[in-house]
Design an enzyme around this catalytic site. Sequence first.
Site, PDB file in Angstrom:
ATOM      1  N   CYS A   1      27.560  72.054 -46.071  1.00  0.00           N
ATOM      2  CA  CYS A   1      27.725  72.666 -47.546  1.00  0.00           C
ATOM      3  C   CYS A   1      28.068  71.194 -48.588  1.00  0.00           C
ATOM      4  O   CYS A   1      28.581  70.357 -47.943  1.00  0.00           O
ATOM      5  CB  CYS A   1      29.000  73.523 -47.061  1.00  0.00           C
ATOM      6  SG  CYS A   1      29.270  74.924 -45.987  1.00  0.00           S
TER       7      CYS A   1
ATOM      8  N   ARG B   1      21.981  69.398 -49.383  1.00  0.00           N
ATOM      9  CA  ARG B   1      22.027  69.441 -48.839  1.00  0.00           C
ATOM     10  C   ARG B   1      21.848  70.288 -47.945  1.00  0.00           C
ATOM     11  O   ARG B   1      22.148  70.763 -46.457  1.00  0.00           O
ATOM     12  CB  ARG B   1      23.877  69.158 -48.391  1.00  0.00           C
ATOM     13  CG  ARG B   1      23.871  67.935 -49.372  1.00  0.00           C
ATOM     14  CD  ARG B   1      25.549  68.069 -49.708  1.00  0.00           C
ATOM     15  NE  ARG B   1      26.904  68.043 -49.128  1.00  0.00           N
ATOM     16  CZ  ARG B   1      27.111  67.240 -48.228  1.00  0.00           C
ATOM     17  NH1 ARG B   1      27.518  65.875 -49.002  1.00  0.00           N
ATOM     18  NH2 ARG B   1      27.932  67.068 -48.005  1.00  0.00           N
TER      19      ARG B   1
ATOM     20  N   GLU C   1       8.010  57.966 -28.541  1.00  0.00           N
ATOM     21  CA  GLU C   1       8.547  58.354 -29.394  1.00  0.00           C
ATOM     22  C   GLU C   1       8.561  56.852 -30.040  1.00  0.00           C
ATOM     23  O   GLU C   1       8.604  57.303 -31.626  1.00  0.00           O
ATOM     24  CB  GLU C   1       9.895  59.060 -28.938  1.00  0.00           C
ATOM     25  CG  GLU C   1      10.835  59.055 -30.626  1.00  0.00           C
ATOM     26  CD  GLU C   1      10.269  59.959 -31.430  1.00  0.00           C
ATOM     27  OE1 GLU C   1       9.009  61.076 -31.344  1.00  0.00           O
ATOM     28  OE2 GLU C   1      10.762  60.125 -32.902  1.00  0.00           O
TER      29      GLU C   1
ATOM     30  N   LYS D   1       6.824  56.825 -33.685  1.00  0.00           N
ATOM     31  CA  LYS D   1       7.464  56.094 -34.873  1.00  0.00           C
ATOM     32  C   LYS D   1       6.804  55.135 -35.604  1.00  0.00           C
ATOM     33  O   LYS D   1       6.685  54.228 -37.699  1.00  0.00           O
ATOM     34  CB  LYS D   1       8.547  55.901 -34.851  1.00  0.00           C
ATOM     35  CG  LYS D   1       9.789  56.312 -35.547  1.00  0.00           C
ATOM     36  CD  LYS D   1      10.259  57.515 -34.982  1.00  0.00           C
ATOM     37  CE  LYS D   1       9.805  58.744 -35.594  1.00  0.00           C
ATOM     38  NZ  LYS D   1      10.650  60.227 -35.541  1.00  0.00           N
TER      39      LYS D   1
ATOM     40  N   HIS E   1      -4.352  50.402 -14.018  1.00  0.00           N
ATOM     41  CA  HIS E   1      -5.381  51.544 -13.743  1.00  0.00           C
ATOM     42  C   HIS E   1      -6.253  51.650 -15.446  1.00  0.00           C
ATOM     43  O   HIS E   1      -6.386  52.344 -15.251  1.00  0.00           O
ATOM     44  CB  HIS E   1      -5.018  52.292 -13.737  1.00  0.00           C
ATOM     45  CG  HIS E   1      -3.955  52.202 -12.626  1.00  0.00           C
ATOM     46  ND1 HIS E   1      -4.486  51.969 -10.876  1.00  0.00           N
ATOM     47  CD2 HIS E   1      -2.772  52.437 -11.879  1.00  0.00           C
ATOM     48  CE1 HIS E   1      -3.604  51.974  -9.854  1.00  0.00           C
ATOM     49  NE2 HIS E   1      -2.201  52.171 -10.663  1.00  0.00           N
TER      50      HIS E   1
ATOM     51  N   LYS F   1       6.108  66.793 -44.566  1.00  0.00           N
ATOM     52  CA  LYS F   1       7.085  67.026 -44.004  1.00  0.00           C
ATOM     53  C   LYS F   1       7.124  68.454 -42.755  1.00  0.00           C
ATOM     54  O   LYS F   1       8.553  67.907 -41.840  1.00  0.00           O
ATOM     55  CB  LYS F   1       9.366  67.127 -44.532  1.00  0.00           C
ATOM     56  CG  LYS F   1      10.211  66.907 -44.198  1.00  0.00           C
ATOM     57  CD  LYS F   1      10.386  65.911 -43.097  1.00  0.00           C
ATOM     58  CE  LYS F   1      11.420  65.477 -42.351  1.00  0.00           C
ATOM     59  NZ  LYS F   1      11.834  65.021 -41.443  1.00  0.00           N
TER      60      LYS F   1
END
Length: 605
Positions: free
Chosen positions: A2, A27, A480, A484, A503, A600
């Site tokens: 908020c 926000r 991850e 990034k 391998h 996004k």
Amino acid sequence: MCGITGFTGKEAALPFLLQGLEKLEYRGYDSAGVTLVDAKGLYTVKTKGRLKDLRELLANEHLPQTAGIGHTRWATHGVPSNLNSHPHTNAKNTISIVHNGIIENYASIKEELLRQGYPFVSETDSEVIVHLIDYYDKGDIFEALKKALRYLQGSFALCVVSTANPDTVYVAKKDSPMIVGHSSIGSFCASDIPAVLEYTKDIMTLEDGNLAVLKADGVELYDFAGNPLPQHWTHVPYDLQAAQKGGYDTFMEKEIHEQPHVIQETLRGRIVNDDISLNELDQLAFPWENLERVYFVACGTAYNASMFAQDLFRHHVPKIPSFALAASEFRYGSYYLSPNTLCIFVSQSGETADTLAALNRAKERGAKTLAIVNVLGSGLARKADVTLYTCAGPEIAVASTKAYTTQLVLLTCLVIKMSELLGVARENFKELIDNLKDMPKIVEDMLKEKDQVHEYAKLLADKHDAYFIGRKMDYFSVVEGALKLKEVSYIHADAYLAGELKHGPIALIDKGTVVIALATQADVAAKTISNIEETKARGAVVILITTSKQNTDKFNYVLRVPNISPYLMAIPVAVLLQLFAYYAAVIKGCDVDKPRNLAKSVTVE
Ligand code: F6R
């Protein structure tokens, strides 16, 4: 997340209140409202929807009041609606409040106030605050507020106005951000600096336990007991755009640094008496004794978080098959689905086209669906049987950072709760729960390694490739980490299971090749170290991330993570790998917040 604005001064309050709320729009919110106050009374207007809807309601009014409070609400308790919107007023319409945060003990306060005959009109936790102040109000609103503050548990940034003192705005803060500002036209407050910057650059950031009293000619500062406190004002040297970045150079850097706070927010109310509280699961009405299988379905970074959840669940409930699947595969694949299947969809935006399509498919086949999302009211949140929210706040940088770590935290809570419902004894989760409680501090400590990580990122300056390796729960962390690095620095990065290296992939290792190796899983750390030795023998430059227990004498570039449960290493490791990718991109001069070719929210297939 908020937004709050407040003003008292020599000019009409409304223009500041509204423009401030607009500056806080980033926000996210689903309703908005203001209260203006003068000796004649309170004037409150609020509505579900956007600030433009509120502006329309106020358009033809003459509103010269010089004090008021404003709010944009992102629903947590109670659906977005006019009644649940802030401000909330008492029955006599003499006190009005706006609140950010969560009042954890609102249910017990509400019960007592209902017994005292207080009428509640909303489903929010916040409404208890105004009635509690009213309850203690014997003619001195400051005293009443101090008494009320003693009972409030949880987090709050709180603004109060009353007809008894119409020129004053009272502000209290605990675990939810709030700043105050002052200029020749009056005093301001807001939940973030951008809201006030057009009016003043002289601001004071409130600390937990601060109670500020705003008047036209200045600000008084007290603790919750009413003892005066010294004031520390600063002159903000930057402009509006920079302010939205909170003093950081980029949103990605800001969001990486917000992680201790947003992890705390995501955990708020989730650990009660050393057990996980996820009341939302009751709404699923799932026949746990019949559970046949669990799918974690997502895209990109959220998919990596899903692999984490799959491994955590498999470890605790091995007899129930569980799978992490990319949504783009799940939506077209031949996967067994039935009313006894639980499908868990993980997404920051809640709008990713593949994940939405996967959810539709699961529903068509009668499976139960649960969404873990960050954006309130998003498509997934609306369609899933039950939604759990990460409280990461708006994530503006394209590369997901704080959304990922809050997903890991919330998925851990979910897996613990599901395991308990499936008969796993509570004692098995003591270490995980203790670690979760410490996680904001653990992540804070990881951020202190940033200068070291920056130095190591320089090793990549002239490189085109990097290889990430790890075993067991380190595997999806390296996936991850590689994702990034790729997306923000454009350096080609591959992630491999350390045991798979010989391998095939080891053919790529040459003199000067950078290998980022994770060895945080105690039982296989020695094996990983010997895989790393193999790369070193071929000339690789190895950056090793491991615990303090591991002997690292043979390594030049080492980062340490604390000795927590192997199942939660992914969280501190993620912070180091985010910083690594960030600095590699900065060194290469890349636009970290908006990497090429990426959006996004991927709302197309
Ligand atoms: C990577 C990244 C993407 C998203 C993916 C899913 O940093 O941000 O891989 O994780 O596009 O997006 P959401 O979580 O919004 O469904």
